[in-house]
Design a protein around this motif. Structure first.
Motif, PDB file in Angstrom:
ATOM      1  N   SER A  21       0.820  -1.079  -0.019  1.00  0.00           N
ATOM      2  CA  SER A  21       0.069   0.041   0.089  1.00  0.00           C
ATOM      3  C   SER A  21       0.924   1.284  -0.077  1.00  0.00           C
ATOM      4  CB  SER A  21      -0.924  -0.117   1.358  1.00  0.00           C
ATOM      5  OG  SER A  21      -1.679   1.113   1.304  1.00  0.00           O
ATOM      6  N   LYS A  22       0.409   2.026  -0.990  1.00  0.00           N
ATOM      7  CA  LYS A  22       1.211   3.400  -0.763  1.00  0.00           C
ATOM      8  C   LYS A  22       1.198   4.312   0.489  1.00  0.00           C
ATOM      9  CE  LYS A  22       1.000   3.598  -5.932  1.00  0.00           C
ATOM     10  NZ  LYS A  22       0.655   3.993  -7.122  1.00  0.00           N
ATOM     11  N   SER A  23      -0.038   4.163   1.165  1.00  0.00           N
ATOM     12  CA  SER A  23      -0.479   5.202   2.068  1.00  0.00           C
ATOM     13  C   SER A  23      -0.301   4.449   3.478  1.00  0.00           C
ATOM     14  CB  SER A  23      -1.453   6.165   1.794  1.00  0.00           C
ATOM     15  OG  SER A  23      -2.572   5.318   1.531  1.00  0.00           O
ATOM     16  N   ILE A  24      -1.257   3.521   3.540  1.00  0.00           N
ATOM     17  CA  ILE A  24      -1.378   2.859   4.763  1.00  0.00           C
ATOM     18  C   ILE A  24      -0.897   1.317   4.815  1.00  0.00           C
ATOM     19  CG2 ILE A  24      -3.387   1.893   6.308  1.00  0.00           C
ATOM     20  CD1 ILE A  24      -5.045   4.197   5.194  1.00  0.00           C
ATOM     21  N   LYS A  25      -0.106   1.078   5.856  1.00  0.00           N
ATOM     22  CA  LYS A  25       0.549  -0.423   6.019  1.00  0.00           C
ATOM     23  C   LYS A  25      -0.581  -1.357   6.277  1.00  0.00           C
ATOM     24  CE  LYS A  25       4.104  -2.776   8.439  1.00  0.00           C
ATOM     25  NZ  LYS A  25       4.355  -3.978   7.619  1.00  0.00           N
ATOM     26  N   ASP A  26      -0.423  -2.445   5.547  1.00  0.00           N
ATOM     27  CA  ASP A  26      -1.392  -3.603   5.319  1.00  0.00           C
ATOM     28  C   ASP A  26      -3.075  -2.995   5.498  1.00  0.00           C
ATOM     29  OD1 ASP A  26       0.342  -5.690   5.502  1.00  0.00           O
ATOM     30  OD2 ASP A  26       0.658  -5.177   7.860  1.00  0.00           O
ATOM     31  N   LYS A  27      -3.142  -2.115   4.660  1.00  0.00           N
ATOM     32  CA  LYS A  27      -4.598  -1.420   4.539  1.00  0.00           C
ATOM     33  C   LYS A  27      -5.715  -2.166   4.384  1.00  0.00           C
ATOM     34  CE  LYS A  27      -5.252   0.335   0.416  1.00  0.00           C
ATOM     35  NZ  LYS A  27      -4.979   1.254  -0.858  1.00  0.00           N
ATOM     36  N   ASN A  28      -5.641  -3.458   3.776  1.00  0.00           N
ATOM     37  CA  ASN A  28      -6.551  -4.600   3.414  1.00  0.00           C
ATOM     38  C   ASN A  28      -6.928  -5.175   4.724  1.00  0.00           C
ATOM     39  OD1 ASN A  28      -7.062  -3.924   0.815  1.00  0.00           O
ATOM     40  ND2 ASN A  28      -5.207  -4.920   0.213  1.00  0.00           N
ATOM     41  N   ALA A  30      -6.392  -3.676   7.573  1.00  0.00           N
ATOM     42  CA  ALA A  30      -6.854  -2.591   8.691  1.00  0.00           C
ATOM     43  C   ALA A  30      -8.226  -2.646   9.292  1.00  0.00           C
ATOM     44  CB  ALA A  30      -6.704  -1.243   8.141  1.00  0.00           C
ATOM     45  N   THR A 116     -11.081  -1.868  -1.130  1.00  0.00           N
ATOM     46  CA  THR A 116     -11.162  -0.590  -0.252  1.00  0.00           C
ATOM     47  C   THR A 116     -12.547   0.257  -0.154  1.00  0.00           C
ATOM     48  OG1 THR A 116     -10.127   0.313  -2.152  1.00  0.00           O
ATOM     49  CG2 THR A 116      -8.640  -0.632  -0.527  1.00  0.00           C
TER      50      THR A 116
END
Length: 131
Positions: A21-28, A30, A116
């Motif tokens: 993810s470019k902005s949030i680590k482990d976004k999926n 989260a 997302t």
């Protein structure tokens, strides 16, 4: 990974979920309201009349495990080279379709659900399937 059984079915939802993810680590993964972000797309697909298979296309074993825990199928892992931020969605979907064919899975219709977008309207998907 869980293998899909070859069967006659009409519609499959494919949820692409890469680990980077470019902005949030482990976004999926989260948490949102106590559940991982990807869980909302899986739940929506499972509630949608007409969707027979919910498939997550990912490069991550962690995402795959969560997807399986929430009732999706993960018949393959995507190569890392197809999970980079610069890879277009068409390439990812072509790979996913090739993998389904390799597993002798031939849905009549693929429904693409972004992982997302947790608050989409189920009725909109229902209407699209009817059309």
């Amino acid at each position: 990974m869980e293998m899909l059984k070859s069967s006659a079915f009409k519609f499959a939802a494919i949820i692409p979920a890469r680990s980077g993810s470019k902005s949030i680590k482990d976004k999926n993964l989260a948490l949102l309201g106590g559940h991982p972000l990807i869980a909302y797309s899986i739940a929506l697909a499972k509630m949608t009349e007409g969707i027979d298979k919910v498939i997550v296309s990912t490069d991550s074993k962690k995402i795959a495990k969560v997807a399986l825990d929430y009732g999706a199928e993960v018949p393959f892992l995507r190569p890392k080279k197809l999970s980079m931020g610069n890879v277009n969605l068409r390439t990812v979907q072509k790979f996913s379709l090739s993998e389904l064919e390799r597993n002798k899975i031939f849905p009549d219709l693929i429904i693409h659900l972004e992982e997302t977008y947790p608050f989409r309207d189920k009725d909109l998907i229902d209407q699209a399937i009817k059309i």
